[in-house]
Design an enzyme around this catalytic site. Structure first.
Site: not given
Ligand SMILES: [Zn+2]
Lengths: 436, 330
Positions: A57, A60, A91, A151, A178, A277, A304, A308
């Protein structure tokens, strides 16, 4: 190819032996390992040798959000964190929902050379939750995708989820969910409970996660498919997965380092570095997640890792993005939460951070035992070191680590990827001719 | 007192000091010339990311009566979702030499970020943030309660007193109310007992840790003879999307204050509302305009309380006096 002799480390914390790494493989273990006198010696006395870590998870961010992370910077962070394989979440922009995009990500990972990058394919086109993406084509592509996930979003339509679970059986894929009921979390900002009531932040009820997990394990049972539950965060989720496994349902579950270590009390300062999240939960939930990981209800730790850019966190809480970085702190947090508390051994750590993630992701040459003839994907850890986390010192391109300023145990001293060191003496081993 | 971010940050002594200072401020406001020289040369910025003409005017009036320079900065409409704007705005105000920033923001915690993220060095006064806090509203409510219900009662200021022994019912949309959160904390700190009254959908999960009782039945609480009933504004939009209550009519039937319910209150009890009122929904015209309604007085008291707060955050360290009447330090 240079040979390396890892001298005197404790393999999985269970017994000291020299290990010779040669031609991408573990060539010898024990007395015969030092026969090759040309090998570069890596001192391992007092250190623990683990199989290279495998993350199911990782975000990148490339393509699309190279201001947050690139495959190059993210896999360097992975190497420093002891990872030799990461699963790049879908995503991105464009979304990893076609063979073309997953192959691009896979190639960029291979070219960067810091860790094996296994792209995760989107379950639905554009992560929109309505139409299945071309899962079979992604599975058959050069990237050989086996893990599929929307996800960041939940596949909340029960029919779409059922079809995805069924369809992935044809190529031994797994749907990684998710779990977040969207209507129950439409405006949610943090865990719903005592702290949210006081802070006036819209609550994220535990039931929004648990209801989806309960539904999905029953769907997986009904169609006889494999389900992986991403980042479960509540005591109730642990109980549901425990129940499902007791029924023989083919479900695996993941916990993140932050859900093993941090609670919603941290939100009181409104610092968005703690906005994530699923949200940070209560101390009772953290305890349940730890217990679930220790007793095998939870199969793996997944980071995860969600970088950012600064402007997405240097703002008021409601405007900030969800997510925290984790690749360079994950092993330390697991050591603090599970090993130092006496709940897990280093062999257990190898299981939840390497062996089992590789099995779930169907990665044949990762997460292998430290044995002669196996691929030399290895991580050497110094568990005695204590270090203060400094965001600006990390290799990830983003600063949003929730552990900034905290002292954590353990440090990755060396990482070997198919026999080549990506990290030695705790620092990245730059490759001649490699581009950034 | 460096900032005023939350009613929960105030201890009893600090809260009483603010109320006493407000009383002294109010006394000066009965004179012909209302303006005091106290904050001459200081700059107060009203930074409003959310429309609230009445709160802005109240703060503006308070600052001007203390001779401060006032800059009104309405950021509404300027990018709501882009978070960078709060930081940029704060740094702009810092560059302009703002000594105090009065901030109203739609995001809970925005004043806290403004005070602690290193974006500005000035004092921060929370004028309402999201569904979190509205501390000056709670202070003006406490001030109003004290004038009417403590000591001699009936519009005198029992300086030095708290609200020990009083019972206050807060009725309405507690879930979304920053006024309720601030009042629960402040009134408890001042010794009052608080009962929250609302349909269960409008009470937050987690309310059990609050220093207040919760009831779903207004008539039961009225039978307990509360000293004050504070009605909260209920927004009609709350019926949409899932619906916190089925219809305005059913809400009014269960939780509206009308003449019939007014008559059940003890003779000394007062009726409060932070405004603006939804007449006919949470409060009937009879109740809103009754003799025991202190809604209009709350507005006037708001100016005195905000004068006190601005004075204490800006001039507190220097302990100036206002005609020898204010000696309280922050
Ligand atoms: Zn997630």
């Amino acid at each position: 190819m240079t040979a390396y002799l890892i001298r005197g480390a404790s393999i999985l914390g269970e017994g000291v032996a020299d290990v010779l790494v040669q031609d991408g493989r573990v060539a010898a273990i024990g007395a015969t390992a030092s026969d090759d006198t040309s090998a570069v010696v890596v001192p391992g006395e007092g250190l623990v040798l683990l199989p290279g870590l495998v993350d199911l998870h990782t975000h990148l961010r490339e393509p699309g959000r190279e201001d947050a992370e690139t495959i190059w910077s993210g896999t360097r962070a992975a190497a420093l964190g002891g990872f030799t394989c990461v699963h790049a979440m879908a995503n991105t922009n464009p979304v990893q929902d076609t063979a073309g995009v997953v192959e691009q990500v896979w190639r960029l990972g291979r070219d960067a050379g810091w860790a094996d990058v296994r792209p995760v394919g989107a379950v639905t086109v554009g992560l929109a939750g309505t139409q299945l993406a071309e899962l079979g084509t992604m599975a058959a592509s050069a990237a050989a995708v086996r893990v599929f996930s929307d996800d960041g979003r939940c596949v909340h339509d029960p029919v779409v989820m059922r079809r995805a679970l069924e369809y992935a059986k044809a190529f031994d894929g797994v749907i990684a969910q998710h779990a977040q009921e969207p209507a129950l979390t439409a405006t949610a900002q943090m865990h719903e409970g005592l702290v949210s009531a006081e802070l006036g932040l819209a609550g994220w009820p535990a039931v929004a996660e648990e209801a989806i997990i309960a539904r999905d394990v029953l769907l997986a049972e009904h169609v006889g498919s494999r389900l992986h539950v991403l980042h479960l965060s509540t005591a109730g989720s642990v109980e549901i997965v425990r129940w499902a496994k007791g029924r023989g349902i083919d479900v695996t579950a993941e916990a993140t380092p932050h859900h093993l270590y941090l609670t919603d009390e941290l939100v009181r300062g409104y610092d968005p570095v703690f906005k994530v999240n699923p949200p940070l939960r209560t101390a009772a939930d953290v305890e349940a997640v730890r217990a679930g990981l220790a007793d095998g209800t939870i199969d793996v730790v997944g980071t995860d890792h969600a970088p950012h850019p600064r402007e997405d966190k240097d703002c008021e809480w409601a405007a900030a993005a969800f997510g925290m970085t984790g690749l360079e702190t994950a092993l330390s947090v697991v050591q603090a939460a599970m090993v130092e508390t006496g709940r897990m051994t280093w062999a257990d750590v190898a299981r939840v951070m390497s062996f089992t993630p590789a099995v779930i992701g169907r990665v044949a040459d990762q997460g292998r035992p430290v044995q002669v003839g196996e691929p030399a994907n290895l991580t050497l850890v110094d568990p005695a070191v204590r270090r203060v986390v400094r965001p600006q010192d990390q290799a990830t391109a983003s600063l949003n680590t929730p552990f900034a300023g905290m002292e954590l145990p353990g440090r990755v001293v060396a990482t070997f990827l198919h026999g080549r060191p990506t990290v030695l003496d705790g620092a990245l081993v730059e490759r001649a001719g490699a581009s950034s | 007192m460096k900032h005023l971010l939350s009613a929960g940050d105030l201890d009893r002594a600090q809260a009483v000091t603010i109320l006493d200072t407000a009383a002294a401020m109010a006394a000066t406001q009965e004179r012909q010339i209302k303006k005091l020289p106290t904050l001459r040369g200081r700059t107060v910025v009203n930074l409003f990311f959310e429309d609230s003409t009445r709160t802005r005017i109240s703060f503006e009036t308070a600052a001007k009566r203390l001779s401060a320079d006032v800059i009104n900065f309405s950021a509404k409409g300027s990018s709501v979702s882009k978070g960078e704007s709060l930081k940029d705005t704060a740094q702009t105000l810092q560059a302009m030499g703002a000594d105090a920033v009065v901030i109203r923001h739609h995001a809970s915690g925005a004043p806290h970020r403004l005070a602690h993220a290193g974006w500005t060095a000035g004092a921060v006064v929370n004028a309402g943030d999201g569904t979190h806090q509205h501390p000056t509203q709670a202070l003006l409510d406490a001030y109003t309660l004290r004038r009417h219900l403590v000591g001699l009662r009936g519009g005198t200021d029992p300086v030095g007193h708290d609200l020990a022994g009083l019972h206050v019912a807060i009725v309405g949309d507690v879930l979304h109310s920053r006024v309720a959160r601030s009042n629960v904390q402040l009134l408890h700190t001042l010794g009052a007992r608080v009962t929250l009254v609302a349909p269960p959908t409008l009470v937050p999960v987690g309310v059990e840790s609050w220093t207040a009782d919760v009831s779903y039945h207004l008539d039961d609480v009225l039978d307990q003879g509360p000293d004050a009933v504070m009605m909260l504004r209920v927004q009609r939009e709350r019926m949409g999307g899932g619906g916190f209550f089925p219809s305005p009519w059913e809400y009014t039937r269960g939780y509206g204050l009308d003449a019939r319910r007014l008559a059940r209150l003890p003779e000394h009890a007062i009726v409060m509302h932070p405004g603006p009122m939804n007449r006919g929904l949470e409060i009937s015209a009879d109740a809103a305009d009754a003799d025991r309604s202190v809604v209009v007085e709350q507005v006037a008291n708001g100016v005195a309380v905000r004068m006190a707060v601005l004075y204490l955050v800006l001039a507190g360290q220097e302990q100036p006096t206002v005609d020898g009447q204010i000696g309280a330090s922050a």
